[in-house]
Design a protein around this motif. Structure first.
Motif, short mmCIF file in Angstrom:
data_model
loop_
_atom_site.label_atom_id
_atom_site.label_comp_id
_atom_site.label_asym_id
_atom_site.label_seq_id
_atom_site.Cartn_x
_atom_site.Cartn_y
_atom_site.Cartn_z
N LYS A 84 0.84 -1.19 0.00
CA LYS A 84 0.00 0.00 0.00
C LYS A 84 0.88 1.24 0.00
CE LYS A 84 -3.48 -2.34 2.88
NZ LYS A 84 -4.29 -2.26 4.14
N THR A 85 0.52 2.21 -0.82
CA THR A 85 1.19 3.50 -0.75
C THR A 85 0.81 4.19 0.55
OG1 THR A 85 -0.63 4.51 -1.99
CG2 THR A 85 1.29 3.77 -3.25
N SER A 86 1.69 5.04 1.05
CA SER A 86 1.45 5.65 2.36
C SER A 86 0.35 6.70 2.33
CB SER A 86 2.74 6.27 2.91
OG SER A 86 3.22 7.29 2.04
N THR A 87 0.17 7.36 1.19
CA THR A 87 -0.83 8.43 1.09
C THR A 87 -1.69 8.22 -0.15
OG1 THR A 87 0.70 9.87 -0.11
CG2 THR A 87 0.62 10.10 2.29
N GLY A 88 -2.81 8.95 -0.17
CA GLY A 88 -3.68 8.94 -1.34
C GLY A 88 -4.46 7.65 -1.52
N GLY A 89 -4.58 6.87 -0.46
CA GLY A 89 -5.22 5.58 -0.59
C GLY A 89 -6.69 5.58 -0.20
N TYR A 90 -7.56 5.45 -1.17
CA TYR A 90 -8.98 5.25 -0.91
C TYR A 90 -9.61 4.68 -2.17
CZ TYR A 90 -9.66 9.64 -3.46
OH TYR A 90 -9.66 10.62 -4.42
N ASP A 91 -10.72 3.97 -2.01
CA ASP A 91 -11.45 3.38 -3.14
C ASP A 91 -10.54 2.58 -4.06
OD1 ASP A 91 -13.78 4.43 -2.20
OD2 ASP A 91 -13.89 6.07 -3.63
N GLY A 92 -9.69 1.75 -3.45
CA GLY A 92 -8.85 0.85 -4.22
C GLY A 92 -7.57 1.45 -4.76
N LYS A 93 -7.35 2.73 -4.51
CA LYS A 93 -6.14 3.38 -5.03
C LYS A 93 -4.93 3.01 -4.16
CE LYS A 93 -8.58 7.44 -6.91
NZ LYS A 93 -9.95 7.01 -6.58
N GLY A 94 -3.78 2.85 -4.79
CA GLY A 94 -2.55 2.60 -4.07
C GLY A 94 -2.45 1.23 -3.44
N LEU A 95 -3.11 0.23 -4.01
CA LEU A 95 -3.06 -1.15 -3.50
C LEU A 95 -2.48 -2.07 -4.57
CD1 LEU A 95 -6.61 -1.48 -1.88
CD2 LEU A 95 -4.47 -0.93 -0.73
N TYR A 96 -1.55 -2.95 -4.14
CA TYR A 96 -0.90 -3.85 -5.08
C TYR A 96 -0.66 -5.20 -4.41
CZ TYR A 96 0.15 0.71 -7.12
OH TYR A 96 0.05 1.99 -7.62
N GLU A 97 -1.12 -6.26 -5.04
CA GLU A 97 -0.85 -7.61 -4.54
C GLU A 97 0.48 -8.10 -5.09
OE1 GLU A 97 -3.89 -10.51 -5.13
OE2 GLU A 97 -5.51 -9.19 -4.46
N ILE A 98 1.30 -8.66 -4.21
CA ILE A 98 2.55 -9.29 -4.63
C ILE A 98 2.57 -10.70 -4.06
CG2 ILE A 98 5.06 -9.27 -4.46
CD1 ILE A 98 5.04 -6.30 -4.46
N LYS A 99 2.40 -11.68 -4.94
CA LYS A 99 2.38 -13.07 -4.50
C LYS A 99 3.50 -13.89 -5.13
CE LYS A 99 -2.54 -13.12 -3.39
NZ LYS A 99 -3.86 -13.77 -3.61
N LYS A 100 4.22 -13.28 -6.07
CA LYS A 100 5.39 -13.92 -6.67
C LYS A 100 6.35 -12.83 -7.10
CE LYS A 100 3.03 -14.44 -11.16
NZ LYS A 100 1.81 -13.71 -10.75
N ALA A 101 7.58 -13.22 -7.35
CA ALA A 101 8.63 -12.24 -7.66
C ALA A 101 8.27 -11.41 -8.89
CB ALA A 101 9.97 -12.95 -7.85
N ASP A 102 7.61 -12.02 -9.86
CA ASP A 102 7.25 -11.29 -11.08
C ASP A 102 6.28 -10.15 -10.79
OD1 ASP A 102 8.84 -12.96 -12.52
OD2 ASP A 102 7.22 -14.17 -13.38
N ASP A 103 5.45 -10.29 -9.76
CA ASP A 103 4.51 -9.22 -9.41
C ASP A 103 5.26 -7.95 -9.02
OD1 ASP A 103 2.40 -10.95 -9.83
OD2 ASP A 103 2.21 -11.50 -7.72
N TYR A 104 6.36 -8.12 -8.31
CA TYR A 104 7.17 -6.96 -7.93
C TYR A 104 7.71 -6.26 -9.17
CZ TYR A 104 11.23 -4.26 -6.57
OH TYR A 104 12.15 -3.25 -6.43
N GLU A 105 8.21 -7.02 -10.12
CA GLU A 105 8.78 -6.44 -11.33
C GLU A 105 7.73 -5.63 -12.09
OE1 GLU A 105 11.93 -6.44 -12.08
OE2 GLU A 105 12.43 -7.64 -10.31
#
Length: 377
Positions: free
Chosen positions: A148-169
């Motif tokens: 999650k980003t530290s700011t500006g987060g609401y209604d799904g903004k600033g959210l990222y799932e990382i479940k494998k190394a490729d997700d980070y890339e």
């Protein structure tokens, strides 16, 4: 330890008093409509003088007219966490603001929110804080994460799932600034606990509701949540302690992950009315907006009642012309709420539908029917 002292009104604020609303979105609009029903005057401060709240307010001010706004208020509250905090503090120097700006400061940054919860002993997922996304590289692929980003987060903004190394890339070039990486929780249900607290420390709760999200945005809420008595008692204990620890006056909504063992982890909290409480407008004897008004005006708080099951479906990215309104309203127990937004954008909250029924099965059947009308699916 309290995050802020209680601010005392010398007298309750009765109908005819002036309620300041900081922010001009749909939450402010619905609060103002409740103010009108109870004969309170409403004053909005916002950058959009034609927004949802401004359309129904008695007076509207730009942020650069903050002192004019203050002179028109007996008390103020905010409907949006990301309003300029310095303006909120300036308002608070002249008129009571509930909940206080110190509560708002904790909430408006995801890192400060999670640190506050953890340092005060509240149950949260494991988390790691990094100055930028590169810090997540060491964890990617070793544990399922919600970044999650530290700011500006609401209604799904600033959210990222990382479940494998490729997700980070895939996301490393997109995410800017400080981030918090939380252990991804495989929950039994997502629940929302809503309470109100007054300046005397009295607290009342709504029934625990279940939330279902899609792409990080609330899609629908079902109340009651259909959880065990043990789980409901534990969730309310956590939220009650948080409200008292914050020294909060007003409304507190806590979104939680309910685990299989009936324990609950706090995902995040909102010191204001919340999307997951919209069902209270038609299904409860006291809506979340009236309850907020009671709390900040020092009027009696009474435990709200929910006489029948209900669901709330968000209308996301759909205007009224995109839906078969006749078909929708032909169904008994359906209440349509639109927010007065002129521009339809993808995933934008344009309104919601409350769906009342005699049984949980009845509500579920109606909800599926209304979803097809709204989303053509």
């Amino acid at each position: 330890m309290r995050a802020c002292p209680l601010k005392l009104n010398t007298m309750p604020l009765y109908p005819g008093s002036k309620i300041g609303v900081i922010g001009g979105g749909q939450l402010g609009r619905m609060l103002i409509l409740e103010c009108r029903r109870m004969d309170y005057l409403s004053v909005v401060i916002d950058t959009d003088l034609k927004g949802p709240a401004a359309q129904v307010a008695d007076k509207i001010f730009y942020p650069d007219s903050v002192m004019d706004f203050v002179r028109e208020c007996d008390v103020a509250t905010y409907e949006f966490e990301h309003f300029d905090i310095n303006i909120v503090k300036q308002i608070e120097e002249n008129v009571p603001v509930f909940p206080s700006s110190s509560v708002l400061e904790i909430k408006r940054n995801r890192i400060s929110e999670k640190r506050y919860l953890s340092e005060n002993g509240f149950p949260v997922p494991r988390f790691w804080i990094f100055d930028d996304i590169s810090g997540v590289r060491q964890l990617a692929g070793t544990i399922d994460l919600m970044v999650k980003t530290s700011t500006g987060g609401y209604d799904g903004k600033g959210l990222y799932e990382i479940k494998k190394a490729d997700d980070y890339e895939e996301i490393k070039g997109e995410v800017k600034g400080g981030i918090i990486a939380e252990e991804f929780i495989y929950f039994a249900k997502e629940i929302a606990v809503i309470c109100a607290r007054d300046r005397k420390g009295n607290i009342v709760f709504y029934p625990v509701a279940e939330n279902v999200h899609k792409e990080g945005i609330l899609l629908y809420t079902i109340a009651p949540a259909g959880i065990s008595g043990k789980a409901e008692k534990r969730a309310k204990e956590i939220v009650s302690e948080l409200a008292h620890t914050l020294g909060l006056i007003g409304l507190l909504v806590v979104e939680m992950f309910l685990l299989e063992n009936d324990e609950a982890l706090i995902n995040e909290f909102a010191p204001r009315p919340h999307n997951s409480g919209h069902y209270t407008m038609d299904a409860c004897d006291i809506s979340q907006f009236e309850m907020l008004l009671r709390a900040i005006c020092d009027l009696p708080l009474t435990a709200p009642e929910l006489p029948c099951p209900v669901a709330m479906l968000n209308i996301l990215g759909k205007g009224s012309s995109d839906m078969d309104i006749d078909n929708m309203l032909s169904l008994p127990g359906v209440k349509l709420h639109l927010y007065g937004k002129k521009e339809v954008r993808e995933k934008r909250k344009m309104g919601h539908v409350n769906i009342l029924g005699k049984t949980a099965w009845d509500v579920a059947e109606k909800l599926n029917y209304i979803k097809k009308i709204v989303y053509n699916a």
